[in-house]
Write a protein that holds these residues in place. Structure first.
Motif, mmCIF file in Angstrom:
data_model
loop_
_atom_site.group_PDB
_atom_site.id
_atom_site.type_symbol
_atom_site.label_atom_id
_atom_site.label_comp_id
_atom_site.label_asym_id
_atom_site.label_seq_id
_atom_site.Cartn_x
_atom_site.Cartn_y
_atom_site.Cartn_z
ATOM 1 N N VAL A 348 0.845 -1.189 0.000
ATOM 2 C CA VAL A 348 0.000 0.000 0.000
ATOM 3 C C VAL A 348 0.881 1.240 0.000
ATOM 4 O O VAL A 348 1.801 1.366 0.822
ATOM 5 C CB VAL A 348 -0.928 0.025 1.221
ATOM 6 N N ALA A 349 0.585 2.140 -0.926
ATOM 7 C CA ALA A 349 1.395 3.352 -1.055
ATOM 8 C C ALA A 349 0.490 4.557 -1.257
ATOM 9 O O ALA A 349 -0.674 4.428 -1.635
ATOM 10 C CB ALA A 349 2.351 3.221 -2.236
ATOM 11 N N LYS A 350 1.050 5.726 -0.993
ATOM 12 C CA LYS A 350 0.327 6.955 -1.307
ATOM 13 C C LYS A 350 0.074 7.005 -2.817
ATOM 14 O O LYS A 350 0.927 6.623 -3.611
ATOM 15 C CB LYS A 350 1.148 8.174 -0.880
ATOM 16 N N LYS A 351 -1.080 7.450 -3.194
ATOM 17 C CA LYS A 351 -1.395 7.554 -4.607
ATOM 18 C C LYS A 351 -0.370 8.442 -5.308
ATOM 19 O O LYS A 351 -0.019 9.507 -4.811
ATOM 20 C CB LYS A 351 -2.804 8.115 -4.798
ATOM 21 N N GLY A 352 0.122 7.961 -6.438
ATOM 22 C CA GLY A 352 1.090 8.725 -7.207
ATOM 23 C C GLY A 352 2.514 8.587 -6.732
ATOM 24 O O GLY A 352 3.403 9.324 -7.196
ATOM 25 N N THR A 359 11.942 0.231 -2.550
ATOM 26 C CA THR A 359 13.237 -0.435 -2.501
ATOM 27 C C THR A 359 13.037 -1.943 -2.600
ATOM 28 O O THR A 359 12.233 -2.513 -1.855
ATOM 29 C CB THR A 359 13.976 -0.105 -1.190
ATOM 30 N N ILE A 360 13.769 -2.565 -3.521
ATOM 31 C CA ILE A 360 13.665 -4.014 -3.728
ATOM 32 C C ILE A 360 15.005 -4.653 -3.379
ATOM 33 O O ILE A 360 16.038 -4.288 -3.950
ATOM 34 C CB ILE A 360 13.295 -4.343 -5.185
ATOM 35 N N THR A 361 15.012 -5.583 -2.437
ATOM 36 C CA THR A 361 16.234 -6.287 -2.047
ATOM 37 C C THR A 361 15.978 -7.781 -2.075
ATOM 38 O O THR A 361 14.879 -8.252 -1.775
ATOM 39 C CB THR A 361 16.693 -5.881 -0.635
ATOM 40 N N ALA A 362 17.004 -8.526 -2.437
ATOM 41 C CA ALA A 362 16.894 -9.981 -2.538
ATOM 42 C C ALA A 362 18.040 -10.651 -1.812
ATOM 43 O O ALA A 362 19.139 -10.102 -1.707
ATOM 44 C CB ALA A 362 16.882 -10.407 -4.012
ATOM 45 N N GLY A 377 10.433 -24.513 -8.789
ATOM 46 C CA GLY A 377 9.509 -24.095 -7.744
ATOM 47 C C GLY A 377 10.070 -24.197 -6.343
ATOM 48 O O GLY A 377 9.437 -23.746 -5.383
ATOM 49 N N GLN A 378 11.269 -24.761 -6.207
ATOM 50 C CA GLN A 378 11.888 -24.876 -4.882
ATOM 51 C C GLN A 378 12.309 -23.505 -4.385
ATOM 52 O O GLN A 378 12.848 -22.685 -5.131
ATOM 53 C CB GLN A 378 13.109 -25.801 -4.966
ATOM 54 N N VAL A 379 12.056 -23.231 -3.108
ATOM 55 C CA VAL A 379 12.399 -21.926 -2.543
ATOM 56 C C VAL A 379 13.905 -21.815 -2.365
ATOM 57 O O VAL A 379 14.527 -22.619 -1.672
ATOM 58 C CB VAL A 379 11.694 -21.711 -1.191
ATOM 59 N N LEU A 380 14.488 -20.789 -3.006
ATOM 60 C CA LEU A 380 15.943 -20.597 -2.962
ATOM 61 C C LEU A 380 16.339 -19.219 -2.437
ATOM 62 O O LEU A 380 17.527 -18.903 -2.386
ATOM 63 C CB LEU A 380 16.545 -20.801 -4.365
ATOM 64 N N GLY A 381 15.360 -18.416 -2.047
ATOM 65 C CA GLY A 381 15.684 -17.090 -1.536
ATOM 66 C C GLY A 381 14.420 -16.305 -1.255
ATOM 67 O O GLY A 381 13.302 -16.826 -1.332
ATOM 68 N N THR A 382 14.605 -15.049 -0.922
ATOM 69 C CA THR A 382 13.482 -14.151 -0.652
ATOM 70 C C THR A 382 13.726 -12.799 -1.295
ATOM 71 O O THR A 382 14.872 -12.396 -1.528
ATOM 72 C CB THR A 382 13.266 -13.940 0.869
ATOM 73 N N VAL A 383 12.644 -12.094 -1.564
ATOM 74 C CA VAL A 383 12.721 -10.721 -2.053
ATOM 75 C C VAL A 383 11.840 -9.864 -1.163
ATOM 76 O O VAL A 383 10.776 -10.299 -0.716
ATOM 77 C CB VAL A 383 12.283 -10.616 -3.528
ATOM 78 N N LYS A 384 12.296 -8.661 -0.876
ATOM 79 C CA LYS A 384 11.583 -7.755 0.016
ATOM 80 C C LYS A 384 11.357 -6.420 -0.680
ATOM 81 O O LYS A 384 12.277 -5.858 -1.267
ATOM 82 C CB LYS A 384 12.382 -7.549 1.305
ATOM 83 N N VAL A 385 10.132 -5.942 -0.620
ATOM 84 C CA VAL A 385 9.785 -4.613 -1.138
ATOM 85 C C VAL A 385 9.524 -3.703 0.059
ATOM 86 O O VAL A 385 8.718 -4.033 0.931
ATOM 87 C CB VAL A 385 8.542 -4.665 -2.043
ATOM 88 N N SER A 386 10.199 -2.571 0.103
ATOM 89 C CA SER A 386 10.063 -1.630 1.218
ATOM 90 C C SER A 386 9.547 -0.297 0.699
ATOM 91 O O SER A 386 9.949 0.171 -0.371
ATOM 92 C CB SER A 386 11.412 -1.401 1.902
ATOM 93 N N TYR A 387 8.635 0.287 1.496
ATOM 94 C CA TYR A 387 8.101 1.609 1.158
ATOM 95 C C TYR A 387 7.649 2.296 2.438
ATOM 96 O O TYR A 387 6.812 1.766 3.178
ATOM 97 C CB TYR A 387 6.913 1.496 0.189
ATOM 98 N N ASN A 388 8.232 3.436 2.711
ATOM 99 C CA ASN A 388 7.774 4.311 3.785
ATOM 100 C C ASN A 388 7.639 3.580 5.127
ATOM 101 O O ASN A 388 6.680 3.772 5.866
ATOM 102 C CB ASN A 388 6.433 4.936 3.406
ATOM 103 N N GLY A 389 8.598 2.716 5.411
ATOM 104 C CA GLY A 389 8.597 2.011 6.687
ATOM 105 C C GLY A 389 7.847 0.707 6.692
ATOM 106 O O GLY A 389 7.849 -0.018 7.691
ATOM 107 N N ASN A 390 7.181 0.369 5.593
ATOM 108 C CA ASN A 390 6.459 -0.897 5.486
ATOM 109 C C ASN A 390 7.200 -1.848 4.568
ATOM 110 O O ASN A 390 7.903 -1.424 3.635
ATOM 111 C CB ASN A 390 5.042 -0.672 4.950
ATOM 112 N N GLU A 391 7.043 -3.142 4.814
ATOM 113 C CA GLU A 391 7.728 -4.155 4.019
ATOM 114 C C GLU A 391 6.767 -5.285 3.664
ATOM 115 O O GLU A 391 5.898 -5.642 4.452
ATOM 116 C CB GLU A 391 8.917 -4.752 4.795
#
Length: 428
Positions: A348-352, A359-362, A377-391
């Motif tokens: 969820v982000a502010k409109k616009g 921020t995208i980190t893997a 399909g085997q899990v080999l890592g994670t990716v995180k999206v960060s915005y304004n203190g939320n992840e």
């Protein structure tokens, strides 16, 4: 000789893997949280949550434990639906009304002692008309006694991670004084929830049992065919009320739940949920002074959310991550395997909001999971999206199979890597 080379190569591989992890995961600082807004609410507490991510968009005194009145029935609804899904009961199972259920005060459908109705009909009365007699009858049917059922409610509260102050003493949300001789003997205190607790319960209902909305969105329904008048939903904000003379001024676009509540101690409370443009919000207001005001204050909270925020998909399912398109593996016919997102990632982000605000980190999984054979399909890592203190996070999975390499392949690869590293060490 082979053992010596293998040992050296293993050490080198681990070092390279660690270095790769350090270079791939470089989170950038996120923006500080926005300055809290003042919605000038006439309520004791309130909160606004996005339903798919659990992100909090607004809060006001959200952690004060207060009497929730019939909003406590959301936990009753959850446990009933859980019992149906697990096969413990069926929608057609007949529920018998006890003497206690027939005598409970407050909102009721006038069940008589010994009267029977299906789980589905009792649940309709609970969800549409907030019927205390139906809530008690269901609780006794599932828990044996209402007190045992209340203990189940408290256990589920712990599973949900509700606050330490969150507490249930019955299935209805009535105060101890209202229960009279039926007050629990082995559960102390009163039923208490914070606005945040109520939102978390609603979040879990919508996540695990979204079919509850098929009941809560019904404006009116007869409980018995012989009844002269239908049960009228206490939720005046239902969008299906937009053509109803008495309620159309309260009807809110996209609103289809969830639970009202009122007692002298609690005042007027409401947990609402509405969906617009693919984003569902959960709002809670507690302790308003009048019945209409709980809906008027809810409108302020929901308007704030839908006006200012949007659910933005930052990554699609099966998407490559630029910073980590492959993951190094050991003992495979290949030394790397391509990875993609297992699911889409939305936040969820502010409109616009501009793209550079996300921020995208893997990061790869631990070494024990990076050994061939690898299956698609085997899990080999994670990716995180960060915005304004939320992840928000998602798994990275193998895009293809990688077979385990033969011992001869691995042997010559180890020798090759050893000499390559030796030459690099000499020339550096």
């Amino acid at each position: 000789m082979f053992r010596y080379v293998k040992k050296i190569c293993s050490v080198v591989a681990v070092t390279l893997l660690l270095n790769a992890s350090l270079t791939l995961v470089q989170p950038t600082p996120v923006q500080a949280a926005d300055t809290p807004v003042d919605l000038k609410l006439n309520a004791k507490s309130a909160i606004l949550m996005e339903a798919s991510t659990g992100q909090i968009l607004y809060e006001y005194n959200a952690d004060e434990a207060l009497p929730p009145a019939s909003m406590a029935k959301m936990m009753t609804e959850y446990l009933v639906m859980e019992a149906i899904k697990s096969g413990k009961i069926d929608k057609t199972t007949m529920v018998t009304t006890s003497k206690y259920a027939s005598e409970v005060i407050g909102s009721q459908i006038l069940l008589a002692e010994g009267e029977q109705a299906t789980v589905d009909d009792m649940f309709s009365a609970l969800s549409i008309y907030s019927a205390n007699d139906a809530a008690v009858a269901l609780a006794e049917h599932i828990g044996g006694t209402e007190e045992n059922f209340a203990k189940m409610m408290n256990e589920k509260a712990k599973e949900f991670g509700l606050s330490e102050q969150a507490h249930f003493i019955n299935a209805t949300g009535l105060g101890r004084a209202d229960l009279g001789k039926y007050a629990p003997q082995n559960l102390q205190g009163e039923t208490l929830l914070s606005a945040r607790d109520a939102a978390i319960i609603a979040y879990n209902i919508l996540k695990d049992h979204k079919e509850v909305l098929e009941y809560t969105k019904i404006p009116a329904k007869k409980f018995r065919e012989r009844d002269t008048t239908p049960m009228i939903n206490w939720n005046w904000m239902l969008w299906d009320n937009r053509n109803t003379t008495n309620f159309k001024r309260y009807a809110y676009e996209g609103l289809d739940g969830l639970k009202t509540g009122s007692t002298n101690e609690a005042g007027y409370c409401f947990t609402g949920t509405a969906e617009r443009n693919g984003m569902r919000l959960i709002s809670v207001v507690m302790g308003t002074e009048t019945e209409p005001s709980r809906f008027e204050e809810t409108r302020k909270v929901l308007d704030y959310g839908f006006t200012n925020f949007e659910l933005k998909q930052v990554l699609g399912a099966k998407a490559e991550i630029d910073s980590m398109k492959t993951v190094n593996i050991k003992k495979g016919v290949k030394t790397q395997v391509p990875v993609v997102t297992e699911t889409a990632v939305s936040i969820v982000a502010k409109k616009g909001a501009a793209a550079d605000q996300f921020t995208i980190t893997a990061a790869p999984a631990d070494e024990s999971k990076l050994i061939a054979p690898i299956t698609q399909g085997q899990v080999l890592g994670t990716v995180k999206v960060s915005y304004n203190g939320n992840e928000q996070t998602a798994n990275l999975v193998a895009a293809e199979d990688v077979e385990q390499g033969s011992w001869i392949r691995l042997f010559f690869r180890a020798i090759k890597d050893f000499f390559v590293d030796t030459v690099k060490g000499v020339t550096s």
